[in-house]
Write a protein that holds these residues in place. Sequence first.
Motif, short mmCIF file in Angstrom:
data_model
loop_
_atom_site.label_atom_id
_atom_site.label_comp_id
_atom_site.label_asym_id
_atom_site.label_seq_id
_atom_site.Cartn_x
_atom_site.Cartn_y
_atom_site.Cartn_z
N LEU A 60 51.51 58.51 37.20
CA LEU A 60 51.29 57.34 37.81
C LEU A 60 49.76 57.26 37.74
N VAL A 61 49.32 56.09 37.22
CA VAL A 61 47.66 55.93 37.09
C VAL A 61 47.31 54.74 37.93
N PRO A 62 46.27 54.87 38.60
CA PRO A 62 45.58 53.69 39.34
C PRO A 62 45.07 52.71 38.39
N TRP A 63 45.60 51.44 38.05
CA TRP A 63 45.46 50.56 37.08
C TRP A 63 43.92 50.11 37.00
N SER A 64 43.27 49.93 38.11
CA SER A 64 41.90 49.65 37.99
C SER A 64 40.88 50.64 37.46
N GLN A 65 41.25 51.94 37.61
CA GLN A 65 40.69 53.05 37.01
C GLN A 65 40.94 53.14 35.43
N CYS A 66 42.33 52.90 35.22
CA CYS A 66 42.56 53.13 33.84
C CYS A 66 41.98 51.89 33.04
N LEU A 67 41.81 50.61 33.26
CA LEU A 67 41.25 49.82 32.82
C LEU A 67 39.81 49.86 32.63
N LYS A 68 39.13 50.52 33.74
CA LYS A 68 37.75 50.88 33.60
C LYS A 68 37.35 51.81 32.41
N ASN A 69 38.34 52.94 32.27
CA ASN A 69 38.11 53.85 31.08
C ASN A 69 38.25 53.02 29.84
N PHE A 70 39.19 52.15 29.61
CA PHE A 70 39.19 51.62 28.47
C PHE A 70 37.85 50.73 28.19
N LEU A 71 37.32 50.23 29.17
CA LEU A 71 35.87 49.50 28.86
C LEU A 71 34.91 50.39 28.79
N LEU A 72 34.97 51.56 29.26
CA LEU A 72 33.98 52.58 28.77
C LEU A 72 33.96 53.35 27.34
N HIS A 73 35.24 53.01 26.80
CA HIS A 73 35.35 53.46 25.46
C HIS A 73 35.17 52.35 24.50
N GLY A 74 34.31 51.28 24.87
CA GLY A 74 34.09 50.33 24.00
C GLY A 74 34.87 49.02 23.70
N THR A 75 35.89 48.94 24.55
CA THR A 75 36.45 47.43 24.46
C THR A 75 35.67 46.41 25.22
N LYS A 76 35.68 45.23 24.64
CA LYS A 76 34.71 44.22 25.20
C LYS A 76 35.33 43.04 25.13
N ASN A 77 34.80 42.04 25.96
CA ASN A 77 35.34 40.49 26.03
C ASN A 77 36.69 40.37 26.38
N ASP A 92 40.37 48.91 46.17
CA ASP A 92 40.46 50.08 47.23
C ASP A 92 39.92 49.63 48.68
N GLY A 93 38.89 48.65 48.61
CA GLY A 93 38.57 48.67 50.06
C GLY A 93 39.69 47.83 51.03
N GLY A 94 40.82 47.02 50.37
CA GLY A 94 41.73 46.62 51.16
C GLY A 94 42.96 47.56 51.28
N GLN A 95 42.97 48.56 51.06
CA GLN A 95 44.01 49.39 50.98
C GLN A 95 43.84 50.83 51.93
N LYS A 98 44.08 55.13 49.30
CA LYS A 98 43.46 54.98 48.03
C LYS A 98 44.22 55.32 46.78
N PRO A 99 44.43 54.43 45.88
CA PRO A 99 45.12 54.96 44.75
C PRO A 99 44.80 56.24 44.06
N ARG A 100 45.55 57.26 43.72
CA ARG A 100 45.24 58.46 43.19
C ARG A 100 46.29 58.69 42.09
N GLU A 101 45.84 59.54 41.04
CA GLU A 101 46.64 59.98 39.91
C GLU A 101 47.65 60.94 40.34
N HIS A 102 49.00 60.71 39.74
CA HIS A 102 50.02 61.59 39.93
C HIS A 102 50.75 61.91 38.71
#
Length: 244
Positions: A60-77, A92-95, A98-102
């Motif tokens: 189980l992966v928090p999707w916002s963090q997963c997408l952020k990791n993709f961006l950090l590895h050079g994915t653009k646009n 996260d502010g509305g929950q 807070k999502p955590r990886e499991h």
Amino acid sequence: MASFPPRVNEKEIVRSRTIGELLAPAAPFDKKCGRENWTVAFAPDGSYFAWSQGHRAVKLVPWSQCLKNFLLHGTKNITNSSSLRLSRQNSDGGQKNKPREHIIDCGDIVWSLAFGSSVPEKQSRCVNIEWHRFRFGQDQLLLATGLNNGRIKIWDVYTGKLLLNLVDHTEVVRDLTFAPDGSLILVSASRDKTLRVWDLKDDGNMMKVLRGHQNWVYSCAFSPDSSMLCSVGASKAVVAAILV
């Protein structure tokens, strides 16, 4: 040579591209992971992504963090992509949780996944959400896993805790789907040629057994208003049922 129908824009297909990749750990001495990946699922609110890592393990992966990791590895646009919009639907502010990886050990090969929540995707037909001994309510997000031994295990997404163990199918559970109205009605499709309807608000009580298929049942889906269920299987036919 096969070709696309006229309504499909082949140029749009060419433009689609990979934004990132998730890899299951290579574990030759660990039978829980490192095998084929059978299924993936998004939470209805976009907060989580789940995928089977092979054999018994689901991540189980928090999707916002997963997408952020993709961006950090050079994915653009990809700022206009649907996946990025999805990650903003529930910040996260509305929950409260807070999502955590499991990583969940389901105990057997995982064939199917489905997220469920009492918070509906659209207007719910449910007036009062009841609270049972597992406290299924508006702050809880559930993950259903369909297993090779016919069992269905229900997990709390935020904690990774096992909540229910549904034991009635006699063969592999090939597909799972929650009613989109937020009622926590779950339908399972199995190689035992049946579909079963479960009420998770009633401690996982099995409400119905649907027997229209003559062979294995592969997949099932609700209509948008949750009134009808359609399923397909090895008999090359679509079976529809009205759920009252």
